[in-house]
Design an enzyme around this catalytic site. Structure first.
Site, mmCIF file in Angstrom:
data_model
loop_
_atom_site.group_PDB
_atom_site.id
_atom_site.type_symbol
_atom_site.label_atom_id
_atom_site.label_comp_id
_atom_site.label_asym_id
_atom_site.label_seq_id
_atom_site.Cartn_x
_atom_site.Cartn_y
_atom_site.Cartn_z
ATOM 1 N N HIS A 178 96.647 62.952 -15.362
ATOM 2 C CA HIS A 178 96.567 63.687 -14.097
ATOM 3 C C HIS A 178 97.905 63.662 -13.349
ATOM 4 C CE1 HIS A 178 91.901 63.807 -13.454
ATOM 5 N NE2 HIS A 178 92.361 64.890 -14.037
ATOM 6 N N ASN A 192 87.704 58.505 -17.939
ATOM 7 C CA ASN A 192 89.065 58.742 -17.443
ATOM 8 C C ASN A 192 90.148 58.227 -18.387
ATOM 9 O OD1 ASN A 192 88.504 59.941 -14.814
ATOM 10 N ND2 ASN A 192 87.526 57.985 -14.369
ATOM 11 N N ARG A 251 80.991 55.172 -15.988
ATOM 12 C CA ARG A 251 81.508 56.551 -16.065
ATOM 13 C C ARG A 251 83.036 56.588 -16.029
ATOM 14 N NH1 ARG A 251 79.450 62.171 -13.127
ATOM 15 N NH2 ARG A 251 81.189 63.400 -13.940
HETATM 16 P P1 NAD Z 1 91.199 77.112 -16.869
HETATM 17 O O1 NAD Z 1 89.951 77.303 -16.129
HETATM 18 O O2 NAD Z 1 92.476 77.368 -16.161
HETATM 19 O O3 NAD Z 1 91.103 77.980 -18.198
HETATM 20 C C1 NAD Z 1 92.208 78.035 -19.048
HETATM 21 C C2 NAD Z 1 92.714 79.477 -19.219
HETATM 22 O O4 NAD Z 1 91.900 80.114 -20.184
HETATM 23 C C3 NAD Z 1 92.657 80.327 -17.961
HETATM 24 O O5 NAD Z 1 93.791 81.168 -17.937
HETATM 25 C C4 NAD Z 1 91.406 81.171 -18.163
HETATM 26 O O6 NAD Z 1 91.491 82.409 -17.510
HETATM 27 C C5 NAD Z 1 91.400 81.341 -19.656
HETATM 28 N N1 NAD Z 1 90.110 81.505 -20.273
HETATM 29 C C6 NAD Z 1 88.971 80.821 -20.032
HETATM 30 N N2 NAD Z 1 88.020 81.186 -20.875
HETATM 31 C C7 NAD Z 1 88.560 82.136 -21.685
HETATM 32 C C8 NAD Z 1 88.078 82.875 -22.788
HETATM 33 N N3 NAD Z 1 86.843 82.684 -23.269
HETATM 34 N N4 NAD Z 1 88.907 83.773 -23.357
HETATM 35 C C9 NAD Z 1 90.170 83.952 -22.920
HETATM 36 N N5 NAD Z 1 90.688 83.259 -21.898
HETATM 37 C C10 NAD Z 1 89.894 82.356 -21.298
HETATM 38 O O7 NAD Z 1 91.334 75.611 -17.416
HETATM 39 P P2 NAD Z 1 90.405 74.738 -18.355
HETATM 40 O O8 NAD Z 1 91.292 74.175 -19.369
HETATM 41 O O9 NAD Z 1 89.196 75.445 -18.762
HETATM 42 O O10 NAD Z 1 89.948 73.578 -17.355
HETATM 43 C C11 NAD Z 1 90.888 72.730 -16.747
HETATM 44 C C12 NAD Z 1 90.340 72.247 -15.431
HETATM 45 O O11 NAD Z 1 89.130 71.517 -15.647
HETATM 46 C C13 NAD Z 1 91.287 71.330 -14.698
HETATM 47 O O12 NAD Z 1 91.371 71.736 -13.364
HETATM 48 C C14 NAD Z 1 90.622 69.970 -14.799
HETATM 49 O O13 NAD Z 1 90.923 69.143 -13.718
HETATM 50 C C15 NAD Z 1 89.168 70.361 -14.830
HETATM 51 N N6 NAD Z 1 88.288 69.353 -15.418
HETATM 52 C C16 NAD Z 1 87.187 68.984 -14.713
HETATM 53 C C17 NAD Z 1 86.319 68.051 -15.225
HETATM 54 C C18 NAD Z 1 85.071 67.680 -14.455
HETATM 55 O O14 NAD Z 1 84.389 66.714 -14.837
HETATM 56 N N7 NAD Z 1 84.736 68.393 -13.404
HETATM 57 C C19 NAD Z 1 86.561 67.481 -16.478
HETATM 58 C C20 NAD Z 1 87.694 67.899 -17.195
HETATM 59 C C21 NAD Z 1 88.555 68.827 -16.652
#
Ligand code: NAD
Length: 361
Positions: free
Chosen positions: A244, A237, A233
């Protein structure tokens, strides 16, 4: 479409929203209370569509957070735990996370720790959360500059991926999600890489829903092979050790000016460079990867004075052992390896290489 994951299923397609409505109604006796966790942007752009498709949740209590990575921390969790307590949430309550990766990561963490764990459902709304963050059972929050430092493995009851939500996502956020799709292709599937490349360079029509399904399948396959990241897994990364650190540094110093996918794209450029130097990646393929990434993402404002701070942050990476930096690198497009020890100087050289690149205009 349905994908079987570890202990749950991922349902893909807008029509699946109607299915959850029926299912929640059918099993309503199982839940004492249902809460909907979201952020202000998603509240505005996605909640109306969501509640139209899932009217059963119209009376659910909504907990609305401010959007952005800077809110993915334990202080916000405390506020949500307090809200849940005050609203009488018990162990049979359900938390529905509607939002991007911040909401699904933090909502999963909040649910998994509240009263030693309540059930949660992920409805990812950003591309990044649909192809990556909401799947795989990793839930976490940041600790200052250290990304995802506090968290656990905890599966949702189910994930529902509805592409309709992508209609309101802005271009920058959309591209941020594409970075994880590109990563999935680079680590595991040369054919998917070609498809993405052709679709995103306009050589083929973009069949987004199909590409999205494929990307989810790649991630899911890796997670099924190694749920708790004991080995394979770690390949997920790729780009993230450097990525990060960049995201963390910018988060603390400037607020959230660099998106997760943008930081990962820069990370992939550095780590593809390391892959060529130390892991057998062919030079022409490395250049093709770099040019593609540079055509999609802005060059980040990293300078030489930041290198020491970035390296310090990399030492907090969860893949490291015995104080060594461990990387996941590729040896070909579609082939990755993990636990490759890199000394600081080599990593610093990859950052200097990135800093020296010309902006692609
Ligand atoms: P986010 O949740 O901040 O969303 C990005 C922006 O888009 C936010 O401002 C949100 O309000 C907006 N948004 C979301 N959906 C929308 C839509 N349909 N229409 C309009 N606006 C919308 O960030 P992200 O990019 O979704 O996710 C990033 C996070 O995910 C990071 O914290 C990262 O560490 C995490 N992550 C986790 C994993 C995991 O395996 N758990 C894997 C990759 C990333």
């Amino acid at each position: 479409m349905e994908i079987e994951s570890t202990s749950y299923r991922v349902f893909i397609g807008n029509e699946q929203l109607l299915e959850i409505d029926a299912m929640l109604e059918q099993y309503q006796d199982q839940y004492t209370k249902i809460f909907l966790l979201t952020d202000d942007m998603v509240m505005q752009h996605c909640m109306p569509v969501f509640l139209e498709c899932v009217p059963f949740l119209k009376n659910a209590e909504i907990i609305e957070l401010s959007h952005g990575e800077q809110h993915k921390n334990i202080d916000i969790c405390k506020q949500v735990w307090e809200t849940l307590s005050e609203a009488g949430a018990d162990r049979n309550s359900l938390l529905v996370n509607l939002g991007g990766g911040v909401v699904t990561d933090m909502g999963g963490f909040i649910a998994s720790t509240y009263q030693r764990g309540i059930r949660f459902i992920n409805i990812p709304t950003s591309l990044l959360a649909q192809v990556d963050a909401s799947i795989g059972g990793k839930v976490a929050v940041d600790l200052g500059k250290m990304k995802n430092q506090i968290g656990l493995f905890s599966d949702p009851l189910m994930v529902v991926v509805a592409p309709i939500f992508l209609d309101t996502l802005d271009d920058r956020q959309y591209k941020s999600g594409l970075a994880e799709m590109i990563k999935h292709a680079l680590i595991a599937d040369a054919t998917h890489w070609k498809e993405l490349f052709h679709a995103l360079t306009g050589q083929k029509e973009l069949a987004m829903e199909q590409l999205l399904q494929y990307s989810i399948q790649i991630k899911n396959k890796v997670v099924l092979a190694d749920q708790k990241e004991g080995g394979i897994r770690k390949i997920l990364n790729f780009g993230h050790t450097v990525g990060h650190a960049i995201e963390g540094l910018f988060l603390e110093e400037n607020g959230t000016t660099v998106l997760h996918g943008e930081a990962v794209a820069a990370g992939m450029i550095c780590e593809a460079w390391l892959s060529e130097k130390y892991n057998g990646l062919d030079s022409s393929k490395r250049i093709a990867i770099q040019e593609f990434l540079m055509s999609l993402y802005p060059k980040l404002a990293i300078n030489k004075t930041m290198i020491d701070d970035l390296l310090s942050l990399m030492f907090f990476d969860k893949k490291n052992r015995n104080g060594d930096l461990h990387f996941s690198l590729i040896s070909d497009i579609g082939k990755a390896s993990y636990d490759i020890v890199m000394d600081k100087e080599k990593v610093a050289a990859s950052l200097r290489y990135y800093i020296g690149l010309e902006e692609n205009v």
